[in-house]
Design an enzyme around this catalytic site. Structure first.
Site, PDB file in Angstrom:
ATOM      1  N   ASN A   1     -10.100  -1.278  -1.621  1.00  0.00           N
ATOM      2  CA  ASN A   1      -8.675  -1.010  -1.393  1.00  0.00           C
ATOM      3  C   ASN A   1      -7.885  -1.609  -2.558  1.00  0.00           C
ATOM      4  O   ASN A   1      -7.839  -2.822  -2.719  1.00  0.00           O
ATOM      5  CB  ASN A   1      -8.282  -1.653  -0.056  1.00  0.00           C
ATOM      6  CG  ASN A   1      -6.798  -1.510   0.276  1.00  0.00           C
ATOM      7  OD1 ASN A   1      -5.978  -1.308  -0.612  1.00  0.00           O
ATOM      8  ND2 ASN A   1      -6.469  -1.634   1.545  1.00  0.00           N
TER       9      ASN A   1
ATOM     10  N   HIS B   1      -3.971   6.734   1.403  1.00  0.00           N
ATOM     11  CA  HIS B   1      -4.174   5.420   0.789  1.00  0.00           C
ATOM     12  C   HIS B   1      -5.559   4.941   1.213  1.00  0.00           C
ATOM     13  O   HIS B   1      -5.922   5.039   2.392  1.00  0.00           O
ATOM     14  CB  HIS B   1      -3.091   4.444   1.267  1.00  0.00           C
ATOM     15  CG  HIS B   1      -3.490   3.012   1.103  1.00  0.00           C
ATOM     16  ND1 HIS B   1      -3.877   2.508  -0.107  1.00  0.00           N
ATOM     17  CD2 HIS B   1      -3.605   1.995   1.996  1.00  0.00           C
ATOM     18  CE1 HIS B   1      -4.205   1.232   0.047  1.00  0.00           C
ATOM     19  NE2 HIS B   1      -4.053   0.899   1.317  1.00  0.00           N
TER      20      HIS B   1
ATOM     21  N   CYS C   1       0.822  -1.223   0.000  1.00  0.00           N
ATOM     22  CA  CYS C   1       0.000   0.000   0.000  1.00  0.00           C
ATOM     23  C   CYS C   1       0.851   1.266   0.000  1.00  0.00           C
ATOM     24  O   CYS C   1       0.381   2.322  -0.410  1.00  0.00           O
ATOM     25  CB  CYS C   1      -0.938  -0.021   1.193  1.00  0.00           C
ATOM     26  SG  CYS C   1      -1.971  -1.487   1.197  1.00  0.00           S
TER      27      CYS C   1
HETATM   28  N1  COA Z   1     -19.246 -10.107   6.598  1.00  0.00           N
HETATM   29  C1  COA Z   1     -19.937 -10.365   7.734  1.00  0.00           C
HETATM   30  N2  COA Z   1     -19.336 -10.695   8.892  1.00  0.00           N
HETATM   31  C2  COA Z   1     -17.992 -10.743   8.891  1.00  0.00           C
HETATM   32  C3  COA Z   1     -17.218 -10.483   7.757  1.00  0.00           C
HETATM   33  C4  COA Z   1     -17.903 -10.156   6.560  1.00  0.00           C
HETATM   34  N3  COA Z   1     -17.274  -9.873   5.418  1.00  0.00           N
HETATM   35  N4  COA Z   1     -15.924 -10.609   8.077  1.00  0.00           N
HETATM   36  C5  COA Z   1     -15.862 -10.929   9.379  1.00  0.00           C
HETATM   37  N5  COA Z   1     -17.111 -11.032   9.879  1.00  0.00           N
HETATM   38  C6  COA Z   1     -17.529 -11.350  11.244  1.00  0.00           C
HETATM   39  C7  COA Z   1     -16.488 -12.122  12.015  1.00  0.00           C
HETATM   40  O1  COA Z   1     -16.549 -13.491  11.732  1.00  0.00           O
HETATM   41  C8  COA Z   1     -16.872 -11.808  13.444  1.00  0.00           C
HETATM   42  O2  COA Z   1     -17.954 -12.624  13.796  1.00  0.00           O
HETATM   43  P1  COA Z   1     -18.099 -13.163  15.317  1.00  0.00           P
HETATM   44  O3  COA Z   1     -18.256 -11.942  16.162  1.00  0.00           O
HETATM   45  O4  COA Z   1     -19.320 -14.014  15.238  1.00  0.00           O
HETATM   46  O5  COA Z   1     -16.833 -13.918  15.584  1.00  0.00           O
HETATM   47  C9  COA Z   1     -17.376 -10.373  13.357  1.00  0.00           C
HETATM   48  O6  COA Z   1     -17.686 -10.139  11.974  1.00  0.00           O
HETATM   49  C10 COA Z   1     -16.361  -9.369  13.811  1.00  0.00           C
HETATM   50  O7  COA Z   1     -15.120  -9.698  13.217  1.00  0.00           O
HETATM   51  P2  COA Z   1     -13.820  -8.858  13.459  1.00  0.00           P
HETATM   52  O8  COA Z   1     -12.723  -9.408  12.637  1.00  0.00           O
HETATM   53  O9  COA Z   1     -13.605  -8.698  14.937  1.00  0.00           O
HETATM   54  O10 COA Z   1     -14.327  -7.482  12.867  1.00  0.00           O
HETATM   55  P3  COA Z   1     -13.688  -6.081  12.979  1.00  0.00           P
HETATM   56  O11 COA Z   1     -14.642  -5.183  13.626  1.00  0.00           O
HETATM   57  O12 COA Z   1     -12.292  -6.128  13.507  1.00  0.00           O
HETATM   58  O13 COA Z   1     -13.627  -5.672  11.452  1.00  0.00           O
HETATM   59  C11 COA Z   1     -12.070  -5.427   9.678  1.00  0.00           C
HETATM   60  C12 COA Z   1     -12.809  -6.414  10.550  1.00  0.00           C
HETATM   61  C13 COA Z   1     -11.190  -6.227   8.729  1.00  0.00           C
HETATM   62  C14 COA Z   1     -13.073  -4.634   8.849  1.00  0.00           C
HETATM   63  C15 COA Z   1     -11.262  -4.490  10.608  1.00  0.00           C
HETATM   64  O14 COA Z   1     -10.427  -5.232  11.437  1.00  0.00           O
HETATM   65  C16 COA Z   1     -10.453  -3.515   9.845  1.00  0.00           C
HETATM   66  O15 COA Z   1     -10.987  -2.588   9.305  1.00  0.00           O
HETATM   67  N6  COA Z   1      -9.094  -3.695   9.798  1.00  0.00           N
HETATM   68  C17 COA Z   1      -8.228  -2.933   9.010  1.00  0.00           C
HETATM   69  C18 COA Z   1      -8.169  -3.572   7.676  1.00  0.00           C
HETATM   70  C19 COA Z   1      -7.464  -2.754   6.639  1.00  0.00           C
HETATM   71  O16 COA Z   1      -7.584  -1.559   6.617  1.00  0.00           O
HETATM   72  N7  COA Z   1      -6.736  -3.408   5.777  1.00  0.00           N
HETATM   73  C20 COA Z   1      -6.053  -2.802   4.725  1.00  0.00           C
HETATM   74  C21 COA Z   1      -4.745  -2.296   5.199  1.00  0.00           C
HETATM   75  S1  COA Z   1      -3.834  -1.590   3.915  1.00  0.00           S
END
Ligand code: COA
Length: 333
Positions: free
Chosen positions: A290, A260, A115
């Site tokens: 992204n 980004h 990124c």
């Molecule tokens: N749709 C529905 N539910 C989903 C899902 C999807 N696409 N992906 C994960 N879940 C569920 C999980 O299984 C979990 O369920 P549970 O509570 O029953 O276990 C729940 O949603 C929460 O998951 P979690 O991973 O804790 O969610 P989060 O709030 O941390 O959000 C991201 C996940 C990835 C959106 C978040 O961590 C994030 O934004 N991270 C940064 C990612 C990023 O910017 N990446 C690029 C970097 S360059």
């Protein structure tokens, strides 16, 4: 006097195939509401394997950038292509772009800083122009991420985030004093390399790719979303402040921040912490997801076309991603 460099043309290309959150709902256990709330993304573009390659998407973005710069492809004297999704394991896609553009035997450099790859590339081009080595450098960020996505329930956390596309800029010397690229700031912390990575295929194993690696999802992107989020919100702010301090400027001087496009929640948090009003930040992750190294040049190209980047504006670019790596650039347009 050492010349500065400036961006004289920006272009982008995104594949035609629009994949909405509703389309993903049909493939995996997810909802539009979950994706929008956690990431801000409403749709992304997925490449067409029959027609799109990293090299030809890059070439299409380049043609738009050249036209806006008033140059022809033959004027380019060096290529820097940032991608972590090259068309081949080797050679890099830079040479494929050189071939695609029909250029003479100029140098083509590939950058793999995920990124942050576009800002790393901008920084390298800036140094080459300052030394007088090259005069018309093509800098591209391009990715095909969708082919590595697991579109089943198991891959839903990662696959809803990423998209495909390409952005390109032309960089040339700037004769104006105190304008152009003012500074660039590059960082890495490899302790977190495995928090956001694709493990296989890799060279440091007996066999580079086998069925076990595929079965164990080694060829898919693995992301510790929580960890990425926590580091991103700190590093974005740090590296923006570093750029401002290096130029004795205050955050109020920023006319447009183009982060980004990692995740809208990350961009919103950074905006809030810096106290920037909505018109001082550009986001298009809603439409493209992204796109890794391509996200900043695609956003810049759209912002420029919408008249949001004007002469003498102070533009701040900032990125964070796999590595971890993070970077910023301050530009007096
Ligand atoms: N749709 C529905 N539910 C989903 C899902 C999807 N696409 N992906 C994960 N879940 C569920 C999980 O299984 C979990 O369920 P549970 O509570 O029953 O276990 C729940 O949603 C929460 O998951 P979690 O991973 O804790 O969610 P989060 O709030 O941390 O959000 C991201 C996940 C990835 C959106 C978040 O961590 C994030 O934004 N991270 C940064 C990612 C990023 O910017 N990446 C690029 C970097 S360059």
């Amino acid at each position: 006097m050492i010349k500065r460099s400036k961006i004289t043309g920006i272009g982008h290309y995104v594949p035609e195939n629009i994949v909405t959150n509703q389309d993903l709902e049909k493939l995996m256990d997810t909802t539009d509401a979950w994706i929008v709330e956690r990431t801000g993304i409403r749709q992304r573009r997925f490449f067409n394997p029959e027609t799109d390659t990293v090299a030809n998407m890059s070439a299409k973005a380049t043609h738009m950038a050249l036209e806006r710069a008033g140059l022809q492809a033959k004027d380019i004297d060096f290529i820097i292509l940032a991608t972590i999704t090259p068309d081949y394991f080797f050679p890099g896609s830079g040479v494929l772009l050189q071939r695609e553009l029909g250029l003479k035997e100029i140098g083509a450099l590939d950058i793999r800083n995920a990124c942050s790859g576009f800002i790393y590339s901008l920084s390298i081009a800036d140094q080459f122009i300052k030394t007088g080595m090259y005069k018309n450098i093509l800098v591209v960020g391009a990715e095909i991420q969708s082919s590595a996505m697991d579109l089943s329930d198991a891959g839903r956390t990662v696959s809803v985030i990423f998209g495909d596309g390409a952005g390109a800029v032309i960089m040339q010397p700037d004769d104006r004093p105190d304008a152009g690229i003012l500074s660039t700031h590059l960082h890495s912390d490899g302790r977190h390399a495995e928090e956001l990575y694709i493990k296989d295929p890799g060279s440091s194993r007996h066999v580079r790719l086998n069925k076990d690696m595929i079965d164990q999802q080694g060829i898919r992107a693995h992301m510790n979303g929580n960890m990425v989020f926590k580091h991103a919100i700190v590093r974005f702010q740090e590296v923006i402040k570093e750029a401002l301090e290096a130029n004795n400027l205050q955050k109020e001087a920023i006319d447009l921040l183009i982060p980004h496009q990692a995740n809208l929640r990350i961009s919103n948090y950074v905006q809030e912490q810096l106290g920037l009003s909505d018109d001082k930040i550009y986001n298009n992750i809603m439409r493209y997801g992204n796109t890794t190294a391509a996200s900043i040049p695609i956003a810049m190209s759209e912002a420029w076309a919408e008249g949001k980047i004007k002469e003498n504006d102070l533009i701040c670019l900032a990125a964070f991603g796999s590595g971890f790596t993070w970077a910023s650039a301050l530009i007096k347009w």
